[in-house]
Every structure is written in structure tokens, then in C-alpha cells.
Design a protein around this motif. Structure first.
Motif, PDB file in Angstrom:
ATOM      1  N   LEU A 210       3.267 -31.048  -7.202  1.00 12.11           N
ATOM      2  CA  LEU A 210       3.537 -30.556  -8.552  1.00 12.11           C
ATOM      3  C   LEU A 210       3.354 -31.653  -9.589  1.00 12.11           C
ATOM      4  CD1 LEU A 210       6.696 -28.361  -7.862  1.00 12.11           C
ATOM      5  CD2 LEU A 210       4.403 -27.560  -8.421  1.00 12.11           C
ATOM      6  N   ASP A 211       3.736 -32.884  -9.216  1.00 13.48           N
ATOM      7  CA  ASP A 211       3.564 -34.012 -10.138  1.00 13.48           C
ATOM      8  C   ASP A 211       2.087 -34.249 -10.443  1.00 13.48           C
ATOM      9  OD1 ASP A 211       4.684 -36.403 -11.564  1.00 13.48           O
ATOM     10  OD2 ASP A 211       3.459 -37.455 -10.078  1.00 13.48           O
ATOM     11  N   LYS A 212       1.258 -34.120  -9.389  1.00 13.39           N
ATOM     12  CA  LYS A 212      -0.181 -34.281  -9.603  1.00 13.39           C
ATOM     13  C   LYS A 212      -0.714 -33.201 -10.539  1.00 13.39           C
ATOM     14  CE  LYS A 212      -0.941 -36.241  -4.982  1.00 13.39           C
ATOM     15  NZ  LYS A 212      -1.555 -35.996  -3.655  1.00 13.39           N
ATOM     16  N   LEU A 213      -0.229 -31.992 -10.355  1.00  9.46           N
ATOM     17  CA  LEU A 213      -0.699 -30.892 -11.201  1.00  9.46           C
ATOM     18  C   LEU A 213      -0.289 -31.074 -12.655  1.00  9.46           C
ATOM     19  CD1 LEU A 213      -0.050 -27.816  -8.881  1.00  9.46           C
ATOM     20  CD2 LEU A 213      -2.265 -28.673  -9.635  1.00  9.46           C
ATOM     21  N   THR A 214       0.949 -31.508 -12.878  1.00  8.05           N
ATOM     22  CA  THR A 214       1.394 -31.691 -14.267  1.00  8.05           C
ATOM     23  C   THR A 214       0.637 -32.817 -14.953  1.00  8.05           C
ATOM     24  OG1 THR A 214       3.201 -33.125 -13.489  1.00  8.05           O
ATOM     25  CG2 THR A 214       3.695 -30.782 -13.819  1.00  8.05           C
ATOM     26  N   LYS A 215       0.179 -33.793 -14.162  1.00 10.00           N
ATOM     27  CA  LYS A 215      -0.626 -34.864 -14.752  1.00 10.00           C
ATOM     28  C   LYS A 215      -2.048 -34.384 -15.037  1.00 10.00           C
ATOM     29  CE  LYS A 215       2.013 -38.668 -12.712  1.00 10.00           C
ATOM     30  NZ  LYS A 215       2.023 -39.743 -11.698  1.00 10.00           N
ATOM     31  N   LEU A 216      -2.569 -33.543 -14.155  1.00 13.18           N
ATOM     32  CA  LEU A 216      -3.909 -33.006 -14.377  1.00 13.18           C
ATOM     33  C   LEU A 216      -3.924 -31.975 -15.505  1.00 13.18           C
ATOM     34  CD1 LEU A 216      -5.207 -32.532 -10.732  1.00 13.18           C
ATOM     35  CD2 LEU A 216      -6.159 -34.064 -12.453  1.00 13.18           C
ATOM     36  N   PHE A 217      -2.852 -31.187 -15.563  1.00 16.22           N
ATOM     37  CA  PHE A 217      -2.779 -30.125 -16.558  1.00 16.22           C
ATOM     38  C   PHE A 217      -1.465 -30.245 -17.334  1.00 16.22           C
ATOM     39  CE2 PHE A 217      -5.080 -28.633 -12.805  1.00 16.22           C
ATOM     40  CZ  PHE A 217      -6.329 -28.367 -13.361  1.00 16.22           C
ATOM     41  N   PRO A 218      -1.400 -31.223 -18.237  1.00 10.80           N
ATOM     42  CA  PRO A 218      -0.154 -31.413 -18.989  1.00 10.80           C
ATOM     43  C   PRO A 218       0.111 -30.232 -19.907  1.00 10.80           C
ATOM     44  CG  PRO A 218      -1.898 -32.766 -19.896  1.00 10.80           C
ATOM     45  CD  PRO A 218      -2.446 -32.191 -18.639  1.00 10.80           C
ATOM     46  N   VAL A 219       1.350 -30.106 -20.323  1.00 15.75           N
ATOM     47  CA  VAL A 219       1.740 -29.014 -21.204  1.00 15.75           C
ATOM     48  C   VAL A 219       0.999 -29.102 -22.526  1.00 15.75           C
ATOM     49  CG1 VAL A 219       3.669 -27.976 -22.450  1.00 15.75           C
ATOM     50  CG2 VAL A 219       3.994 -28.823 -20.113  1.00 15.75           C
TER      51      VAL A 219
END
Length: 556
Positions: free
Chosen positions: A502-511
Motif C-alpha cells: 500500500l505504501d508503494k501504491l500511495t507513492k506511485l499514486f499520491p492523493v
């Protein structure tokens, strides 16, 4: 009909290993039957895929394994321990799922395999009791008359321990008759062999519930009772011989190994039937009425305790319980200081969890609510209530039912009471079989719930298990504590892996888009972002089933 066909077909049907194993079976180095999906993946709900190999027969594209259907048929009759309506399960997969949900050890295995198939603990009945045969000494015990093992004074002391600690929970003998038997045995020696076994059973339980370490006298008493009872197996069963066998079953459940204890419990129930004490007598039947006149209250208590032991040992081991025609489940009458009735009132709920029966989820939820609403006052009775509730939770989870809100709060309140009750009987040095079993099963169920409130209770359950292992220093208690710790570690790693992804995803697709990216207009960026905080908070407290409902609502 050709001989070749007759001999060839069974060999083909009995083949267990396929030339080409699926990917999960290859990775875990286990046998694969080559089906699509294979039996192992179907059972443990893996994605069953096959890799094409050069030179091999084409199997087609990889096909994922459909998860085992886990909902209960809506066409089945409704069930309730109050109305007694049940239906035999027609689907073998339903039976298997019920067996594995009833068995705490099978539930643990499935939970661990989902967390980490490679490091999951082996299939084993962890924490079934605190000893698992550890009270046996290296040298063989000796068969002796009870008067050669004990003095009359010591026998009286051990009987007092029995009647203060065990009889209030498993009350099926009359104290005055036992005291008279003791006097008669040490003064006139006019007792028969089964009465001798009764005295040995009471004394051995008195030792077990008063001394942490076994004594030579305790083991000689157990062996003497066993030898006497087995020699008398060809005799017609009587209330006295059944009582002696029931003492043996109780001792083995608390201190012995699984198979011996289960076999003893089965023998007791069969003896009750053979003696005609398993049901209410009636003059309308043409079958023979038992020759022995047994007090109705004594008969009901013998039957109730025997049923309780046999049902739960069968559930624990995934074996069939002894179910008799016309068996009685009448609750014994209440008497002062006696908690046997509290335990026996749980029997209808326990019996209806038989894997051959198919209650619907709504009925299981109703039964769980009814069990949790009951008032149990003694620690062993509270542990029996908690054990039944845990089994109902496992059965419901096997049908993909999740717990939230008030129901979850009630479950956690009961598990907290169970942990406290286990600590109470540990402090009293009364090693009931649930002393280690219930805290261990609570750990498993709390991890399966996987909520903030359930995880917060893990510390108390683990501390109780640790306390048990510190007092009763056996391989069984140490293994239970180590396995519970391993299960928590596997759960932690599983959560950390998910958090990392999930951390990787939030970095790839930030809010929000990065400040460095300014070429594209950010017209979608809201002026007020406070709503995101509330959404995040709501999602954090949702179960997966709730998230599915939120994202993919069903329309009626």
C-alpha cells in the motif's frame, strides 16, 4: 466383464500424483492430483494454476481455482436448539468445512496457511490440555489395591479435593455414598472391583487437582483403575462401572492424550446405552427395562457429563461423536453449590454443531447470541461457555460471516471473561482442560477477526498462556505458547507486507499531484480536503465485507 477392466480401473482411480503439478503444489512440494482445480487448492482456497511445459500435453490456458463455495444453502430447513429442527448435510464439502470449523486445531491450520503457507505450524492439537501425557513417569506404574497405595486418611483428603473442585462442575456421584464406601473399603474390604476403580478414580483426580507435579501414588491409582476396568469389560455394565469409566475419561481429558481420552469417552456413552441409562425409561417399550434401579437424577447426570465430554473431544479431533437413538438431554435438577446444570444447559447448542447437520448462518448467529447472554458463575463453566461461543464464531467465519458493532463487543466481552476464568483456575491449581485451550483458541480467533479491538486483547490472552506455561512446565504448554507467538508473528509479517504494498501504491499514486508537476492543470484538486480525513477514518474501521458493500452496492 473383462478382467483387465476390473483390475485397471481402480488403479487409475487410486492415482494420487499427477505428472504435472499445479504451481502452488510445486512451490509447497506436495502431491497434486492434477485436477483443475486440484483437491489441495480447493481445500485451502489457493489460486490453482498450471504452467505449460515444452513437450508436455497441452492443458490449455492457466485457470484459476474457484474458491470453495462457503454459503449455506437457502433451501435447508431452519435450525434452532429450541425447536430442534435439523437437516442432514447432503454436500460433503459442507461436512468438511463444519468439521474443520468445529476443530480449533484445523481452524488454526487454515488460518496459518493463509498467512504464510511455507512457515505455518503443522496440523496438531495445540493446548488441548496442559499435559498431553506428560504426567507419566519414565518407570512403569504398578497395579495395586487402593489400600496398598493410600491410607484411609489420605483417601479422605483426596476425596475432599475432588468434591471441592470437580464435583461442583461434574456432579454425578453422591458424597455420602462415597464416604461410606471409603470406610467400608478400609475396615471390612467388602467392595467389588468396580467400586475399587471408583475409589482409584476419585483419588487420582484429587492428586491431579492438588499437585502440580505427579506422584507415584497418582500414577499407580490411574493404572490400577485402568487394569480393573478393562478386565471387567465383558461384564454387564452397571451404574458403578459407568461411574468408574467416567472418572477415567475425565482424568484422560485433563492429563492424557487425545486418542485414549476420546476412546474412553466413547466407551462411557456405549456403556450407558448398554445399561439402558441413556434415555428416560418407559413402560410402552417392548425392549427390556434395565434391571438395575438407578436414581433418575444420577442417571441424567451420568449421561449429561458423558455427552459433554464425548461431543467436544469428537469436535476437537474431527471425529464422529457417539450419537444414540432416543438419547436423553434432560438437564439435571439444581442443587446447592452445584454448577453442573450451567454446563449441561449448553448441551443442546453443542450437539447441533454436529457436522452432519446444516444450520443456516442466521440460526448460528441466534445461537451465538443466546450462548453469550447466558449467566455462568464458576470459572470452568465460563470456560465451557466461551469455548462454545468460539466454536460458533469459527462456524460462522467458515460461511464468510464477519462480526462488527455490538456483536463484536459481546464476543470480546466473553473472551475477556474466558481469559480471566482461565487465570482463576490456574491460581487455584485446578488444571481443567480449558485452562490452556481457551486462551490459545482466543488468540486464533482474535487474529482471524483482525480488528483493532480484537488485536488489543491479544496481550491478555498471551499473558494467560505464559502464566500457564510458567506453572505447568510441560512440553504441551511451552509448545502452545511458542505456536501462539509464531501465529502472531506470521500475522504481523502478513500485515507488514500488505502495508508495504500500500505504501508503494500511495507513492506511485499520491492523493495530490506533485508540486514538481506543473504542466498539467489540477482542476480536479478540491479546495476543501477535510472530507478525505473522514473518508479515511471510515475506511480504517470497515471490514472487507463492508468495503465491498460500499464500493459495489447491491440493488434490490
Amino acid at each position: 466383464m473383462s478382467t483387465a477392466t476390473d483390475h485397471g480401473a481402480p488403479r487409475m482411480q487410486g492415482r494420487k500424483r499427477s505428472k504435472l503439478a499445479c504451481e502452488p503444489c510445486r512451490e509447497l512440494k506436495r502431491k497434486c492430483d492434477g485436477a483443475q482445480p486440484c483437491g489441495a487448492c480447493l481445500r485451502f482456497e489457493y489460486d490453482c494454476t498450471y504452467q505449460k511445459a515444452a513437450g508436455k500435453r497441452k492443458r490449455g490456458a492457466s485457470q484459476p481455482c474457484e474458491p470453495a463455495h462457503s454459503s449455506v444453502s437457502s433451501q435447508q430447513d431452519s435450525w434452532s436448539p429450541l425447536n430442534g429442527r435439523v437437516t442432514s448435510a447432503a454436500n460433503p464439502s459442507n461436512n468438511l468445512r463444519s468439521v474443520e470449523a468445529n476443530s480449533g486445531s484445523a481452524f488454526l491450520r487454515r488460518l496459518a496457511l493463509r498467512l504464510d503457507p511455507k512457515n505455518a505450524p503443522r496440523m496438531h492439537t495445540f493446548a488441548w490440555n496442559a499435559f498431553l501425557g506428560a504426567r507419566q513417569m519414565t518407570s512403569a506404574p504398578v497395579v495395586q489395591p487402593v489400600t496398598d497405595i493410600l491410607s484411609q486418611g489420605e483417601m479422605g483428603r483426596l476425596a475432599s479435593v475432588y468434591f471441592s473442585k470437580i464435583d461442583p462442575v461434574y456432579g454425578f456421584v453422591d458424597r455420602q455414598q462415597v464416604e461410606e464406601l471409603i470406610v467400608r473399603r478400609w475396615t471390612t474390604s467388602t467392595v467389588n472391583k468396580t467400586e475399587e476403580a471408583v475409589l482409584c478414580g476419585i483419588a487420582s483426580l484429587g492428586y491431579l487437582f492438588s499437585q502440580v507435579e505427579p506422584t507415584r501414588a497418582e500414577l499407580n491409582l490411574v493404572e490400577s483403575a485402568r487394569a480393573t476396568l478393562e478386565r471387567a469389560m465383558s461384564d454387564n455394565p452397571s451404574a458403578t462401572s459407568i461411574t468408574a469409566w467416567l472418572f477415567r475419561a475425565i482424568y484422560l481429558r485433563v492429563a492424557g492424550t487425545h486418542h485414549a481420552a476420546w476412546m474412553a469417552s466413547c466407551i462411557v456413552v456405549h456403556m450407558l446405552e448398554a445399561a439402558g441409562l441413556h434415555c428416560e425409561p418407559t413402560s410402552e417399550s417392548v425392549l427390556a427395562i434395565p434391571a438395575e434401579q438407578v436414581d433418575p437424577e444420577t442417571r441424567r447426570r451420568l449421561m449429561a457429563v458423558a455427552q459433554h465430554l464425548n461431543i467436544w473431544m469428537s469436535f476437537d479431533m474431527g471425529r464422529s461423536r457417539v450419537s444414540l437413538y432416543n438419547e436423553s438431554m434432560m438437564v439435571p435438577a439444581a442443587r446447592e453449590g452445584d454448577k453442573t446444570g450451567e454446563l449441561m444447559e449448553l448441551l443442546p447448542y453443542s450437539a447441533e454443531l454436529d457436522p452432519q447437520k446444516t444450520p443456516e448462518a442466521a440460526d448460528l448467529i441466534a445461537a451465538l447470541s443466546a450462548v453469550m447472554e447466558r449467566t455462568h458463575t464458576s470459572p470452568p463453566s465460563i470456560l465451557a461457555q466461551c469455548n462454545l461461543a468460539l466454536c460458533l464464531c469459527r462456524r460462522l467465519q467458515s460461511t464468510n460471516v464477519s462480526f462488527t458493532g455490538a456483536m463484536m463487543d459481546k464476543i470480546l466481552n466473553l473472551t475477556a471473561k474466558g481469559i480471566s476464568a482461565a487465570q482463576d483456575i490456574l491460581d487455584a491449581r485446578s488444571p481443567w482442560h480449558h485452562m490452556a485451550n481457551v486462551p490459545f483458541q482466543i488468540v486464533c480467533v482474535l487474529l482471524a477477526f483482525d480488528s483493532l479491538s480484537s488485536i488489543a486483547q491479544l496481550k491478555d490472552a498471551m499473558q494467560c498462556l505464559s502464566n500457564v506455561a510458567a506453572i505447568y512446565k510441560t512440553d504441551a504448554t511451552r509448545e502452545a505458547l511458542t505456536t501462539a507467538s509464531l501465529l502472531i508473528l506470521l500475522h504481523q509479517r502478513w500485515k507488514e507486507k500488505g502495508a508495504s504494498e500500500l505504501d508503494k501504491l500511495t507513492k506511485l499514486f499520491p492523493v495530490f499531484a506533485s508540486d514538481a508537476i506543473t504542466d498539467e492543470p489540477l482542476s480536479w484538486r478540491p479546495e476543501d480536503t477535510s472530507w478525505l480525513d473522514s473518508i479515511a477514518g471510515e475506511f480504517y474501521n470497515l471490514d472487507y465485507s463492508d468495503i465491498d458493500q460500499l464500493l459495489f452496492p447491491t440493488h434490490s
